[in-house]
Design a protein around this motif. Structure first.
Motif, PDB file in Angstrom:
ATOM      1  N   PHE A  55       9.600  -9.832   3.011  1.00 42.03           N
ATOM      2  CA  PHE A  55      10.239  -8.849   2.143  1.00 42.03           C
ATOM      3  C   PHE A  55      11.532  -8.389   2.810  1.00 42.03           C
ATOM      4  O   PHE A  55      11.501  -7.866   3.916  1.00 42.03           O
ATOM      5  CB  PHE A  55       9.296  -7.670   1.893  1.00 42.03           C
ATOM      6  N   TYR A  56      12.641  -8.618   2.115  1.00 44.42           N
ATOM      7  CA  TYR A  56      13.958  -8.278   2.632  1.00 44.42           C
ATOM      8  C   TYR A  56      14.373  -6.968   1.966  1.00 44.42           C
ATOM      9  O   TYR A  56      14.554  -6.919   0.751  1.00 44.42           O
ATOM     10  CB  TYR A  56      14.940  -9.411   2.334  1.00 44.42           C
ATOM     11  N   LYS A  57      14.473  -5.918   2.767  1.00 47.66           N
ATOM     12  CA  LYS A  57      14.670  -4.585   2.203  1.00 47.66           C
ATOM     13  C   LYS A  57      15.988  -3.972   2.677  1.00 47.66           C
ATOM     14  O   LYS A  57      16.285  -3.978   3.857  1.00 47.66           O
ATOM     15  CB  LYS A  57      13.481  -3.690   2.540  1.00 47.66           C
ATOM     16  N   PRO A  58      16.764  -3.413   1.745  1.00 47.26           N
ATOM     17  CA  PRO A  58      18.050  -2.818   2.097  1.00 47.26           C
ATOM     18  C   PRO A  58      17.940  -1.375   2.584  1.00 47.26           C
ATOM     19  O   PRO A  58      18.941  -0.765   2.939  1.00 47.26           O
ATOM     20  CB  PRO A  58      18.829  -2.877   0.778  1.00 47.26           C
ATOM     21  N   CYS A  59      16.729  -0.836   2.577  1.00 48.69           N
ATOM     22  CA  CYS A  59      16.516   0.537   3.018  1.00 48.69           C
ATOM     23  C   CYS A  59      15.198   0.607   3.788  1.00 48.69           C
ATOM     24  O   CYS A  59      14.579  -0.409   4.059  1.00 48.69           O
ATOM     25  CB  CYS A  59      16.528   1.505   1.836  1.00 48.69           C
ATOM     26  N   PHE A  60      14.754   1.802   4.116  1.00 50.89           N
ATOM     27  CA  PHE A  60      13.600   1.970   5.006  1.00 50.89           C
ATOM     28  C   PHE A  60      12.306   1.398   4.439  1.00 50.89           C
ATOM     29  O   PHE A  60      11.560   0.728   5.131  1.00 50.89           O
ATOM     30  CB  PHE A  60      13.400   3.448   5.339  1.00 50.89           C
ATOM     31  N   GLY A  61      12.006   1.703   3.194  1.00 50.34           N
ATOM     32  CA  GLY A  61      10.769   1.249   2.576  1.00 50.34           C
ATOM     33  C   GLY A  61      11.025   0.142   1.573  1.00 50.34           C
ATOM     34  O   GLY A  61      12.135   0.000   1.058  1.00 50.34           O
ATOM     35  N   SER A  62       9.992  -0.631   1.276  1.00 51.52           N
ATOM     36  CA  SER A  62      10.123  -1.750   0.342  1.00 51.52           C
ATOM     37  C   SER A  62       9.255  -1.524  -0.889  1.00 51.52           C
ATOM     38  O   SER A  62       8.023  -1.606  -0.817  1.00 51.52           O
ATOM     39  CB  SER A  62       9.712  -3.057   1.020  1.00 51.52           C
ATOM     40  N   TRP A  63       9.911  -1.268  -2.036  1.00 50.10           N
ATOM     41  CA  TRP A  63       9.183  -1.180  -3.306  1.00 50.10           C
ATOM     42  C   TRP A  63       8.519  -2.509  -3.600  1.00 50.10           C
ATOM     43  O   TRP A  63       7.405  -2.562  -4.134  1.00 50.10           O
ATOM     44  CB  TRP A  63      10.140  -0.839  -4.454  1.00 50.10           C
ATOM     45  N   GLU A  64       9.207  -3.600  -3.282  1.00 54.70           N
ATOM     46  CA  GLU A  64       8.671  -4.934  -3.545  1.00 54.70           C
ATOM     47  C   GLU A  64       7.365  -5.153  -2.779  1.00 54.70           C
ATOM     48  O   GLU A  64       6.399  -5.690  -3.326  1.00 54.70           O
ATOM     49  CB  GLU A  64       9.703  -6.003  -3.164  1.00 54.70           C
ATOM     50  N   LEU A  65       7.314  -4.713  -1.531  1.00 51.79           N
ATOM     51  CA  LEU A  65       6.081  -4.817  -0.741  1.00 51.79           C
ATOM     52  C   LEU A  65       4.969  -3.995  -1.385  1.00 51.79           C
ATOM     53  O   LEU A  65       3.838  -4.476  -1.533  1.00 51.79           O
ATOM     54  CB  LEU A  65       6.333  -4.333   0.692  1.00 51.79           C
ATOM     55  N   ALA A  66       5.274  -2.772  -1.780  1.00 56.81           N
ATOM     56  CA  ALA A  66       4.258  -1.905  -2.388  1.00 56.81           C
ATOM     57  C   ALA A  66       3.738  -2.501  -3.697  1.00 56.81           C
ATOM     58  O   ALA A  66       2.521  -2.483  -3.954  1.00 56.81           O
ATOM     59  CB  ALA A  66       4.830  -0.510  -2.620  1.00 56.81           C
ATOM     60  N   GLU A  67       4.634  -3.030  -4.500  1.00 55.22           N
ATOM     61  CA  GLU A  67       4.220  -3.663  -5.761  1.00 55.22           C
ATOM     62  C   GLU A  67       3.364  -4.901  -5.496  1.00 55.22           C
ATOM     63  O   GLU A  67       2.368  -5.129  -6.181  1.00 55.22           O
ATOM     64  CB  GLU A  67       5.447  -4.047  -6.596  1.00 55.22           C
ATOM     65  N   TYR A  68       3.755  -5.710  -4.530  1.00 55.00           N
ATOM     66  CA  TYR A  68       2.977  -6.898  -4.184  1.00 55.00           C
ATOM     67  C   TYR A  68       1.580  -6.486  -3.724  1.00 55.00           C
ATOM     68  O   TYR A  68       0.578  -7.057  -4.162  1.00 55.00           O
ATOM     69  CB  TYR A  68       3.691  -7.712  -3.091  1.00 55.00           C
ATOM     70  N   ALA A  69       1.501  -5.485  -2.861  1.00 58.56           N
ATOM     71  CA  ALA A  69       0.211  -5.012  -2.360  1.00 58.56           C
ATOM     72  C   ALA A  69      -0.665  -4.510  -3.509  1.00 58.56           C
ATOM     73  O   ALA A  69      -1.864  -4.788  -3.562  1.00 58.56           O
ATOM     74  CB  ALA A  69       0.424  -3.902  -1.329  1.00 58.56           C
ATOM     75  N   ARG A  70      -0.047  -3.785  -4.441  1.00 59.25           N
ATOM     76  CA  ARG A  70      -0.797  -3.271  -5.589  1.00 59.25           C
ATOM     77  C   ARG A  70      -1.337  -4.421  -6.430  1.00 59.25           C
ATOM     78  O   ARG A  70      -2.512  -4.428  -6.802  1.00 59.25           O
ATOM     79  CB  ARG A  70       0.092  -2.356  -6.435  1.00 59.25           C
ATOM     80  N   LYS A  71      -0.517  -5.415  -6.696  1.00 61.48           N
ATOM     81  CA  LYS A  71      -0.945  -6.569  -7.502  1.00 61.48           C
ATOM     82  C   LYS A  71      -2.036  -7.367  -6.800  1.00 61.48           C
ATOM     83  O   LYS A  71      -2.939  -7.906  -7.440  1.00 61.48           O
ATOM     84  CB  LYS A  71       0.244  -7.462  -7.844  1.00 61.48           C
ATOM     85  N   GLN A  72      -1.951  -7.444  -5.479  1.00 58.40           N
ATOM     86  CA  GLN A  72      -2.976  -8.169  -4.714  1.00 58.40           C
ATOM     87  C   GLN A  72      -4.247  -7.340  -4.572  1.00 58.40           C
ATOM     88  O   GLN A  72      -5.287  -7.867  -4.197  1.00 58.40           O
ATOM     89  CB  GLN A  72      -2.444  -8.548  -3.331  1.00 58.40           C
ATOM     90  N   ASN A  73      -4.133  -6.042  -4.830  1.00 60.61           N
ATOM     91  CA  ASN A  73      -5.248  -5.105  -4.724  1.00 60.61           C
ATOM     92  C   ASN A  73      -5.900  -5.145  -3.341  1.00 60.61           C
ATOM     93  O   ASN A  73      -7.128  -5.220  -3.220  1.00 60.61           O
ATOM     94  CB  ASN A  73      -6.274  -5.353  -5.835  1.00 60.61           C
ATOM     95  N   PHE A  74      -5.060  -5.076  -2.313  1.00 66.92           N
ATOM     96  CA  PHE A  74      -5.591  -5.056  -0.956  1.00 66.92           C
ATOM     97  C   PHE A  74      -6.472  -3.822  -0.775  1.00 66.92           C
ATOM     98  O   PHE A  74      -6.152  -2.740  -1.257  1.00 66.92           O
ATOM     99  CB  PHE A  74      -4.446  -5.019   0.080  1.00 66.92           C
ATOM    100  N   GLU A  75      -7.550  -4.008  -0.062  1.00 65.50           N
ATOM    101  CA  GLU A  75      -8.457  -2.893   0.231  1.00 65.50           C
ATOM    102  C   GLU A  75      -8.139  -2.283   1.592  1.00 65.50           C
ATOM    103  O   GLU A  75      -8.507  -1.143   1.863  1.00 65.50           O
ATOM    104  CB  GLU A  75      -9.901  -3.374   0.191  1.00 65.50           C
ATOM    105  N   GLN A  76      -7.489  -3.079   2.445  1.00 68.37           N
ATOM    106  CA  GLN A  76      -7.097  -2.589   3.761  1.00 68.37           C
ATOM    107  C   GLN A  76      -5.773  -3.236   4.145  1.00 68.37           C
ATOM    108  O   GLN A  76      -5.596  -4.448   3.980  1.00 68.37           O
ATOM    109  CB  GLN A  76      -8.141  -2.918   4.815  1.00 68.37           C
ATOM    110  N   MET A  77      -4.860  -2.409   4.670  1.00 64.48           N
ATOM    111  CA  MET A  77      -3.571  -2.899   5.148  1.00 64.48           C
ATOM    112  C   MET A  77      -3.281  -2.240   6.482  1.00 64.48           C
ATOM    113  O   MET A  77      -3.418  -1.028   6.621  1.00 64.48           O
ATOM    114  CB  MET A  77      -2.460  -2.549   4.156  1.00 64.48           C
TER     115      MET A  77
END
Length: 175
Positions: A94-116
């Motif tokens: 995930f290539y992010k132009p700022c501190f946090g990554s919306w793309e990472l959060a969206e990917y994690a949500r779609k994958q429905n990770f139970e632990q990160m």
């Protein structure tokens, strides 16, 4: 249980480059071990890259932190040391132009990770920002930060952020 290990911005410029600091290189063996163990256990490994362009100094971040760093494609932008050799073709980056990554959060949500679990740099900036985004994306997931696998250029700030992470129900381990 569906799990992910997230290696946050363990890039040359944060380790021994423009924004490097003494404690950052000491994290390398810990992060390498975490990646190795995750692969052995079939845990998905994700990487974030702080990613800026040549106009960095004209951005909001650049005006507040006028030290060019992690310019896409530069040596400082690349992952540090042995960690750079551990990226595999199936790993999501995930290539992010700022501190946090919306793309990472969206990917994690779609994958429905139970632990990160997050590791990497810098604890009080990008690790904190991504942990908060992940908590918002998946409020029922367990989110961990290993105190031995993150650091800050300011030890006092590092200790404070570990307290803050605990306060937003991120489990801080190995403190």
């Amino acid at each position: 249980m569906k799990k992910a290990l997230i290696v946050v911005d363990y890039q040359n410029d944060f380790v021994d480059g423009a924004l490097g600091f003494e404690k950052a290189p000491l994290l390398e063996p810990v992060i390498v071990e975490k990646i190795t163990r995750a692969r052995e256990e079939g845990i998905e490994v994700l990487f974030t890259f702080d990613t800026h362009t040549e106009n960095y100094l004209q951005t909001q971040e650049g005006k507040n932190l006028p030290i060019p760093h992690c310019i896409q494609g530069s040596e400082g932008w690349k992952l540090f040391g042995k960690v750079s050799q551990m990226v595999q073709p199936q790993d999501r980056c995930f290539y992010k132009p700022c501190f946090g990554s919306w793309e990472l959060a969206e990917y994690a949500r779609k994958q429905n990770f139970e632990q990160m679990e997050l590791c990497g740099l810098v604890s009080n900036i990008c690790v904190l920002s991504n942990a908060a985004l992940l908590k918002a994306a998946l409020p029922e997931a367990e989110i961990l930060v290993d105190a031995k696998a993150t650091a800050s250029f300011d030890e006092s700030m590092n200790e404070k952020v570990l307290d803050i992470l605990s306060g937003i129900q991120v489990k801080v381990i190995n403190r």
